[in-house]
Scaffold this active site. Sequence first.
Site, mmCIF file in Angstrom:
data_model
loop_
_atom_site.group_PDB
_atom_site.id
_atom_site.type_symbol
_atom_site.label_atom_id
_atom_site.label_comp_id
_atom_site.label_asym_id
_atom_site.label_seq_id
_atom_site.Cartn_x
_atom_site.Cartn_y
_atom_site.Cartn_z
ATOM 1 N N LYS A 1 50.930 27.681 -7.813
ATOM 2 C CA LYS A 1 50.699 28.406 -6.685
ATOM 3 C C LYS A 1 51.293 29.802 -7.031
ATOM 4 O O LYS A 1 51.812 29.998 -8.068
ATOM 5 C CB LYS A 1 51.540 27.879 -5.613
ATOM 6 C CG LYS A 1 53.060 27.783 -5.725
ATOM 7 C CD LYS A 1 53.592 26.998 -4.642
ATOM 8 C CE LYS A 1 55.107 26.783 -4.893
ATOM 9 N NZ LYS A 1 55.646 25.870 -3.936
ATOM 10 N N TYR B 1 69.755 58.337 -8.552
ATOM 11 C CA TYR B 1 69.739 58.518 -7.009
ATOM 12 C C TYR B 1 71.162 58.150 -6.646
ATOM 13 O O TYR B 1 71.546 57.050 -6.804
ATOM 14 C CB TYR B 1 68.813 57.555 -6.275
ATOM 15 C CG TYR B 1 67.366 58.297 -6.558
ATOM 16 C CD1 TYR B 1 67.105 59.477 -5.975
ATOM 17 C CD2 TYR B 1 66.376 57.653 -7.388
ATOM 18 C CE1 TYR B 1 65.910 60.271 -6.139
ATOM 19 C CE2 TYR B 1 64.984 58.188 -7.155
ATOM 20 C CZ TYR B 1 64.772 59.295 -6.887
ATOM 21 O OH TYR B 1 63.440 59.663 -7.012
HETATM 22 C C1 LIG Z 1 56.627 24.937 -4.849
HETATM 23 C C2 LIG Z 1 56.804 23.606 -4.509
HETATM 24 C C3 LIG Z 1 56.980 22.920 -5.699
HETATM 25 C C4 LIG Z 1 57.620 23.336 -6.939
HETATM 26 O O1 LIG Z 1 58.802 23.849 -6.798
HETATM 27 P P1 LIG Z 1 59.746 24.125 -8.206
HETATM 28 O O2 LIG Z 1 61.116 24.496 -7.700
HETATM 29 O O3 LIG Z 1 58.998 25.508 -8.752
HETATM 30 O O4 LIG Z 1 59.703 23.159 -9.308
HETATM 31 C C5 LIG Z 1 57.094 21.318 -5.402
HETATM 32 N N1 LIG Z 1 56.893 20.828 -4.202
HETATM 33 C C6 LIG Z 1 56.372 21.618 -3.178
HETATM 34 C C7 LIG Z 1 55.878 21.084 -1.941
HETATM 35 C C8 LIG Z 1 56.533 23.071 -3.237
HETATM 36 O O5 LIG Z 1 56.000 23.722 -2.360
#
Ligand SMILES: *Cc1c(COP(=O)(O)O)cnc(C)c1O
Length: 358
Positions: A35, A254
């Site tokens: 994702k 800054y």
């Molecule tokens: C994003 C997600 C994962 C993966 O999580 P990581 O900590 O990056 O391994 C697994 N399961 C669900 C439901 C998620 O939303």
Amino acid sequence: MSRPTGATIRLDALRHNLAEVRRRAPGSRVMAVIKANAYGHGIAAVAHAFRDADAFAVASLEEALRVRAVGLGNPVVLLEGVFAAEEQKRAAANGFEIVVHDARQLEWLKQHDGPPLPVWIKVDTGMHRLGFTPQDFRAAYEQIAKLPQVAGTPRLMTHLAKADERDRAFTARQLQIFDELTAGLPGERSISNSAGTLAFPDAHRDWVRPGLVLYGVSPMEEGDGPSEGLKPAMTVATELIAVKTMPKGDVIGYGGRWSAPEETRYGIAAIGYGDGYPRHAGNGTPVLVNGERVPMIGRVSMDMIAVDLRSQPDARPGDRVVLWGEGLPVEEIARAAGTVPYELLCGVTQRVNFTVEN
Ligand SMILES: *Cc1c(COP(=O)(O)O)cnc(C)c1O
């Protein structure tokens, strides 16, 4: 020559990390989580590198369609299911697997009149984000299992809230709740994110769902990817674009948040929060110049940062500067900036030049 600020994605590192996950969870299939544009690494290159994964997982139909467009046949799971009834038809037409986490999605599923879909039923065992409550789960399961809209036996999943922490009690409790609720039910199980995959072999079950570790980065409170046998796939680097000296007592950047304790040689590197470098990284955040650690000094600007070069008398404009990746774990930069490595990886911006290396 254009601005030298770039991110390099190493496909061999991605493949190594997938193999490492398989080595650690030998009895499980791997749902590779890609994702958010594969955690900022670029979905097309990453999907190809993970073509041996047993499935891909994404957060939306749009992301799933982007995975399909890459041209691979792996199953694709929508981790949050669909966001509207209309999406279900498109999900089914494309052969995607959906999560069903609440009564609203269950209603949409009952109304679905397209081809049946494989379904993952999500139960909330303590994360309190998505999932049927332990009270509602069994009734939801009974309904879903009977629906003609569901292809095959529904599968069962939950999500771990604290598997990255030293204290293991909360996760143990989540596993216990999951096992009690699903006792005797058929169907494959999935529990583990990256932290569960690393730290809780008992949570591996039929499918692990790693994201972060596949990119070579550790989700654990302490440590980093390399110390877990992983290889960071993303390196963000730029060059020094100026090297100068300032007298004792002068300040930099800054707000003048760093003042020179003595005459100081320093460099300006072409990276800033406009590239996704975290603005909250403070004085002393490590940066590699020619492979050696030097401290960042002063505030992060949109396009530039300053680094203390007192330990690098030979550094000059054009020299390589690494912000994170090979030789400098992103976990360390995240800690220095009060955030998590996920946010830094996802946050590299459009203007950074991406290069993919085999
Ligand atoms: C994003 C997600 C994962 C993966 O999580 P990581 O900590 O990056 O391994 C697994 N399961 C669900 C439901 C998620 O939303």
